[in-house]
Design a protein around this motif. Structure first.
Motif, mmCIF file in Angstrom:
data_model
loop_
_atom_site.group_PDB
_atom_site.id
_atom_site.type_symbol
_atom_site.label_atom_id
_atom_site.label_comp_id
_atom_site.label_asym_id
_atom_site.label_seq_id
_atom_site.Cartn_x
_atom_site.Cartn_y
_atom_site.Cartn_z
ATOM 1 N N ALA A 1 -8.276 4.756 -6.561
ATOM 2 C CA ALA A 1 -9.148 3.485 -6.481
ATOM 3 C C ALA A 1 -8.747 2.315 -7.002
ATOM 4 N N LEU A 2 -7.952 2.198 -7.918
ATOM 5 C CA LEU A 2 -7.665 0.899 -8.813
ATOM 6 C C LEU A 2 -6.540 0.158 -8.015
ATOM 7 N N PRO A 3 -5.331 0.940 -7.398
ATOM 8 C CA PRO A 3 -4.320 0.237 -6.410
ATOM 9 C C PRO A 3 -5.164 -0.023 -5.126
ATOM 10 N N LEU A 4 -5.933 0.513 -4.795
ATOM 11 C CA LEU A 4 -6.642 0.195 -3.726
ATOM 12 C C LEU A 4 -7.436 -1.237 -3.623
ATOM 13 N N ILE A 5 -7.965 -1.384 -5.022
ATOM 14 C CA ILE A 5 -8.670 -2.805 -5.006
ATOM 15 C C ILE A 5 -7.498 -3.905 -4.927
ATOM 16 N N VAL A 6 -6.461 -3.693 -5.749
ATOM 17 C CA VAL A 6 -5.424 -4.501 -5.507
ATOM 18 C C VAL A 6 -4.992 -4.950 -4.277
ATOM 19 N N ALA A 7 -4.615 -3.664 -3.673
ATOM 20 C CA ALA A 7 -4.197 -3.815 -1.955
ATOM 21 C C ALA A 7 -5.126 -4.589 -1.414
ATOM 22 N N GLU A 8 -6.482 -4.319 -1.342
ATOM 23 C CA GLU A 8 -7.407 -4.908 -0.423
ATOM 24 C C GLU A 8 -7.220 -6.482 -0.571
ATOM 25 N N GLU A 9 -7.349 -6.979 -1.772
ATOM 26 C CA GLU A 9 -7.230 -8.452 -1.985
ATOM 27 C C GLU A 9 -5.834 -9.027 -1.727
ATOM 28 N N MET A 10 -4.636 -8.337 -1.794
ATOM 29 C CA MET A 10 -3.537 -8.918 -1.339
ATOM 30 C C MET A 10 -3.244 -8.533 0.070
ATOM 31 N N ASP A 11 -4.110 -7.925 0.692
ATOM 32 C CA ASP A 11 -4.058 -7.601 2.126
ATOM 33 C C ASP A 11 -2.650 -6.712 2.300
ATOM 34 N N ALA A 12 -2.527 -5.712 1.467
ATOM 35 C CA ALA A 12 -1.320 -4.754 1.665
ATOM 36 C C ALA A 12 -1.707 -3.873 2.745
ATOM 37 N N ASP A 13 -0.672 -3.262 3.362
ATOM 38 C CA ASP A 13 -0.980 -2.187 4.128
ATOM 39 C C ASP A 13 -0.701 -1.020 3.415
ATOM 40 N N TRP A 14 -1.655 -0.305 3.634
ATOM 41 C CA TRP A 14 -2.073 0.927 2.464
ATOM 42 C C TRP A 14 -0.841 2.180 2.920
ATOM 43 N N ALA A 15 -0.500 2.055 4.184
ATOM 44 C CA ALA A 15 0.517 3.239 4.352
ATOM 45 C C ALA A 15 1.775 2.638 3.706
ATOM 46 N N ARG A 16 2.084 1.502 3.321
ATOM 47 C CA ARG A 16 3.075 1.166 2.717
ATOM 48 C C ARG A 16 3.107 0.684 1.160
ATOM 49 N N VAL A 17 2.020 1.349 0.562
ATOM 50 C CA VAL A 17 1.752 1.163 -0.829
ATOM 51 C C VAL A 17 2.294 2.380 -1.385
ATOM 52 N N ARG A 18 3.000 2.019 -2.705
ATOM 53 C CA ARG A 18 3.438 3.251 -3.371
ATOM 54 C C ARG A 18 2.628 3.047 -4.671
ATOM 55 N N ILE A 19 2.156 4.157 -5.246
ATOM 56 C CA ILE A 19 1.495 4.042 -6.568
ATOM 57 C C ILE A 19 2.351 4.879 -7.692
ATOM 58 N N GLU A 20 2.357 3.934 -8.840
ATOM 59 C CA GLU A 20 3.136 4.527 -9.932
ATOM 60 C C GLU A 20 2.397 4.274 -11.122
ATOM 61 N N GLN A 21 2.274 5.320 -11.991
ATOM 62 C CA GLN A 21 1.755 5.134 -13.136
ATOM 63 C C GLN A 21 2.525 4.095 -14.096
ATOM 64 N N SER A 22 1.283 3.224 -14.476
ATOM 65 C CA SER A 22 1.847 1.968 -15.267
ATOM 66 C C SER A 22 2.315 2.587 -16.769
ATOM 67 N N PRO A 23 3.388 1.613 -17.188
ATOM 68 C CA PRO A 23 3.667 1.684 -18.788
ATOM 69 C C PRO A 23 2.385 2.011 -19.410
ATOM 70 N N VAL A 24 2.663 2.572 -20.851
ATOM 71 C CA VAL A 24 1.368 2.643 -21.809
ATOM 72 C C VAL A 24 1.679 1.502 -22.795
ATOM 73 N N ASP A 25 0.759 0.520 -22.322
ATOM 74 C CA ASP A 25 0.915 -0.680 -23.060
ATOM 75 C C ASP A 25 -0.704 -1.367 -22.854
#
Lengths: 720, 150
Positions: free
Chosen positions: A75-99
């Motif tokens: 859900a969180l990456p999807l929100i970013v992808a929506e507003e930046m108009d990313a192609d969801w099929a070309r999105v890769r999700i990574e765990q962020s650093p713990v900071d």
């Protein structure tokens, strides 16, 4: 029906530092939740980031939350992808650093990376929309500079910037390959955000969860699955009564057992470390520990103490006010009729499918560690590891893993500290595993409670006075859900009376909402029945000043065809709740086996108003999950203590709902609107408890007032 | 030393007498898709196939599978192409996912012996497998889909 396929974003746990070049966008949340932005230039990969665009046109988006089945890593990456108009099929999700300074949830004091209370999507939503919009704006500016055209002539399609007049196109990857970002990224205003009606990704039912493909083939890695070269295994004997300490043990003898690496005594127990898991378990069976006496919990008898809560209620001591509104005393005195009822509930255990565990590798010098674990408290776990080791947090490298369930239990780091301290003692990587029996015996439970309710009703049948006192141990764990903000009751006194038990208590899915809504919703039906008013109609009256609350009640009633005849022996019950800013009503269709004292829920209907829903398909799944979790706690889940010791040990005597007892059908309807997102993952729990209680009342004319509704309790009520 | 076939490959593992198959698979052979949930045969998270029969690995000694064919979730299909795995994705079954290897392996046994199970058959067959996230209605829907679509 919408068909979801495995086609979706790739999930990668690889560190972003190993990236392949391109653009990295860094957005640091500030105190007000607004993102402060800057961009790292091409090739500068050393900056923490939310988004990276590779020259290969792959968009990497970082997930800062824990994934325990609730779906926020999608859900969180999807929100970013929506507003930046990313192609969801070309999105890769990574765990962020713990900071937490960069990735913390702005809704929490201190911006912790804490996945609790159904707060993740709502906490990050606005910030991540702005982050996505900013990335889009920066890409547009770079393309405009490249083509030497005004930005106003450009638009975006998924992963592409298009120049309208000439129809020229540049993929995001092509832009990333040449773009030089300005030192300061463009400002983002509300007007830069999409109109929700233009959303392609947010609210799209066809988008599945990114973690699911790895969860059908065994490749998803949980803490329990981590292997580190040279790793040894640890199991621990913990204090059988919370607060007691190991005084002495036969550690020397255990150390002599073949395969045993060491025996480590910690503050609250003794750890056996061995070459193999089976070796550690076998050696622990031979371990004998003498425990200190006199712990505060040692005298705790849960059943006797729960009976004693009534004396706390009857004592002269005043409670701690939760809500005080109007003049209850006068209103109660003036009421035409008054109602009084007590409701009881027992301790409940999280029973997450993956027992607690962690892997820790303290370095040879003892001044730093790598830690692998599933945790709801990502930065908290890292800090706990640092504290346990007595080093700065920067000395801990923390690797978040999938959680085999959290439900509130995994926001404590006790199991992580144990692994770190054990590894520190043996200076080898250690996998410390709690057996199921350990997980139950040293659990941290939803507290038992007594709810004392009193209501005064006027001549027109309206509730004019409301008293609700909860008695028990656990403070805020008891008062969540005790308020009735959507019920129009002019005079209210809601309070807490504490009684210490000395045992370990913890947030449990929906915290106090499960038992509080059971009591509140039962009380409402008691009053409605006495006035011969239909329970749905009565709730319409109570919520007539709150259109959103009214709508969830009417929606659930319509879904269930409330008021139409049921199959013989069945009846409906309804309950309403608010939880983490969402609203919901649930209707249960129930029958009762009067010989065996067993309640069966045949069908369940639920409505949900959670504002803007990012992943509707997953929202339905979360509601189904909460409903089953709530029903399970209503029927069989019960932890008891004798002399401070937990009496249950595994799934044979702590029974959670199985397939045969689950409802045959669960229907969920989401009420669509563009209000801010609200929490969903816990909302099913309280509607389940209230709806089943009221359906039983509708079938039998009697109320069950002690949850769980075990067969013996059902039979007692039916025979009374 | 015990030898058996694991997902089509011959393996040998050296464990203490009485060691459950679960620890051999997970910790010695490092195939971690098979999960530890209760250690007492109560939850089904450790379900694997031994000579085609769904078996609780926490309750089966390694020695008991000597010479036998053991299949885990990793060996159910080479590329997540088993009808159940496909259906599990379409129906979006897993949440935390920890129990799902066991659920799928148990369901695979059902479809092998009863390709068109009725709902009651599914519930009876699957009732030993706990899902704490409560995905039961989706598990049923996915098994029905897999039976339908193959």
């Amino acid at each position: 029906m919408t068909r979801i396929t495995s086609h979706g974003p790739e999930v990668s746990r690889r560190s972003f530092l190993a990236g392949v070049g391109g653009l990295t966008f860094s957005i640091a949340f500030l105190g007000d939740g607004a993102p402060a932005l800057n961009a790292a230039g091409k090739g500068d990969m050393g900056v923490t980031a939310w988004v990276r665009i590779g020259a290969d046109n792959v968009v990497t988006i970082f997930n800062p939350s824990a994934e325990m089945g609730q779906g926020s890593m999608t859900a969180l990456p999807l929100i970013v992808a929506e507003e930046m108009d990313a192609d969801w099929a070309r999105v890769r999700i990574e765990q962020s650093p713990v900071d937490a300074r960069v990735y913390g949830n702005p809704q929490f004091f201190g911006h912790q990376m804490l996945t609790v209370g159904s707060r993740t999507v709502q906490g990050y939503y606005t910030g991540l929309r702005k982050a996505g919009a900013q990335v889009r704006k920066a890409l547009l500016a770079a393309a405009a500079g490249h083509w030497k055209v005004p930005v106003s002539e450009l638009r975006t399609e998924p992963n592409v910037v298009v120049h309208g007049p000439t129809k020229r196109r540049l993929t995001y990857g092509e832009i990333a390959a040449f773009a030089k970002m300005p030192a300061k990224l463009p400002e983002v205003a509300e007007s830069d955000l999409k109109n929700p009606r233009d959303f392609r990704l947010i609210g799209n039912k066809a988008i599945g969860r990114a973690d699911i493909p790895a969860k059908v083939n065994g490749t998803a890695i949980y803490g329990m699955d981590v292997h580190v070269p040279g790793m040894v295994y640890a199991v621990m004997s913990r204090a059988p009564v919370h607060g007691s300490r190991p005084q002495s043990s036969n550690a020397a003898a255990i150390k002599a057992v073949a395969g045993v690496v060491d025996v480590v005594t910690l503050n609250h127990g003794v750890v056996v470390v061995a070459d193999t898991m089976e070796g550690a378990l076998a050696a622990r069976k031979k371990l004998m520990v003498e425990w200190s006496q006199g712990a505060r919990a040692a005298g705790f008898q849960s059943e006797k103490d729960l009976d004693g809560y009534r004396h706390v209620m009857d004592s002269a001591a005043a409670g701690d006010p939760v809500t005080s509104k109007g003049n209850v005393k006068n209103a109660m005195a003036a009421a035409v009729r008054t109602y009084q009822a007590d409701f009881y509930s027992d301790h409940a255990y999280h029973a997450q499918m993956e027992p607690l565990n962690a892997v820790a590798h303290v370095n040879a010098a003892g001044d730093g560690a790598e830690v692998w674990a599933g945790t709801q408290s990502l930065d908290g776990a890292r800090m706990s590891a640092a504290k346990a080791l007595g080093v700065g947090v920067d000395k801990i490298t923390f690797h978040p893993c999938y959680l085999g369930g959290g439900f509130g239990r995994r926001s404590w780091s006790d199991y992580i500290e144990e692994a770190v301290l054990t590894s520190k003692a043996v200076r080898r990587p250690v996998k410390l595993v709690w057996t199921r029996e350990d997980d139950v015996a040293y659990g941290a439970f939803r507290p038992m409670a007594l709810q004392c309710l009193k209501a005064g009703v006027d001549a027109a049948g309206n509730v004019v006075a409301w008293e609700h006192c909860v008695v028990g141990d656990g403070r805020g764990l008891l008062t969540s859900g005790i308020q009735i903000p959507f019920y129009n009751v002019p005079n209210q006194n809601i309070e807490l009376r504490g009684k210490s038990s000395g045992v370990r208590l913890k947030h449990w899915r929906a915290v106090g909402h499960g038992f509080n809504k059971f009591a509140i919703e039962s009380m409402i039906d008691l009053i409605a029945a006495d006035h011969k008013i239909d329970p749905v109609e009565y709730r319409r009256r109570l919520t007539r000043h709150s259109p959103r609350a009214l709508k969830v009640i009417e929606t659930a009633a319509a879904m269930a065809k409330w008021g139409t005849p049921r199959p013989a022996g069945r009846a409906l019950g309804i309950a309403f709740t608010e939880r983490s800013d969402s609203l919901s009503a649930g209707v249960a269709e129930v029958s009762v086996d009067r010989a065996k004292g067993r309640i069966r829920v045949h069908r369940f209907w639920a409505s949900l108003d959670a504002g803007q829903v990012v992943q509707p398909g997953n929202a339905v799944a979360q509601m189904e999950s909460g409903i089953v979790y709530g029903l399970s706690s209503m029927f069989s889940e019960r932890i008891t203590f004798e002399n401070g010791r937990v009496q249950q040990s595994n799934f044979h005597d702590y029974e959670v709902m199985r397939m045969a007892d689950a409802p045959e059908e669960i229907h969920v309807e989401i009420i669509r609107n563009n209000e801010p997102p609200a929490g969903i993952g816990e909302t099913g729990v309280p509607i389940a408890s209230g709806a089943v209680a009221n359906a039983f009342f509708a079938v039998t004319g009697r109320q069950l007032r002690h949850m769980p509704f075990t067969p013996d309790r059902v039979l007692t009520v039916l025979k009374a | 030393m015990t030898s058996f076939t694991l997902n089509g490959k011959q393996v040998s593992v050296k464990t203490a007498p009485g060691t459950p198959l679960l620890w051999a698979i997970r910790e010695h052979l490092k195939l971690t898709g098979t999960k530890y949930g209760c250690g007492a045969g109560l939850c089904g998270a450790c379900t694997v196939h031994v000579d085609g029969k769904a078996t609780l690995a926490c309750h089966t000694e390694v020695a008991a599978v000597a010479g036998k064919r053991v299949v885990t979730i990793e060996g159910l299909s080479p590329d997540s192409s088993h009808p159940l795995q496909k259906a599990w994705i379409v129906e979006q079954v897993p949440q935390c996912g920890y129990c799902q290897s066991g659920q799928i392996m148990k369901a695979a046994e059902l479809l092998a012996i009863n390709p068109k199970p009725r709902r009651a058959d599914i519930v009876r067959h699957m009732n030993g497998n706990i899902c704490r996230c409560g995905t039961y209605t989706r598990i049923i829907a996915a098994i029905e889909r897999a039976a339908r679509e193959g």
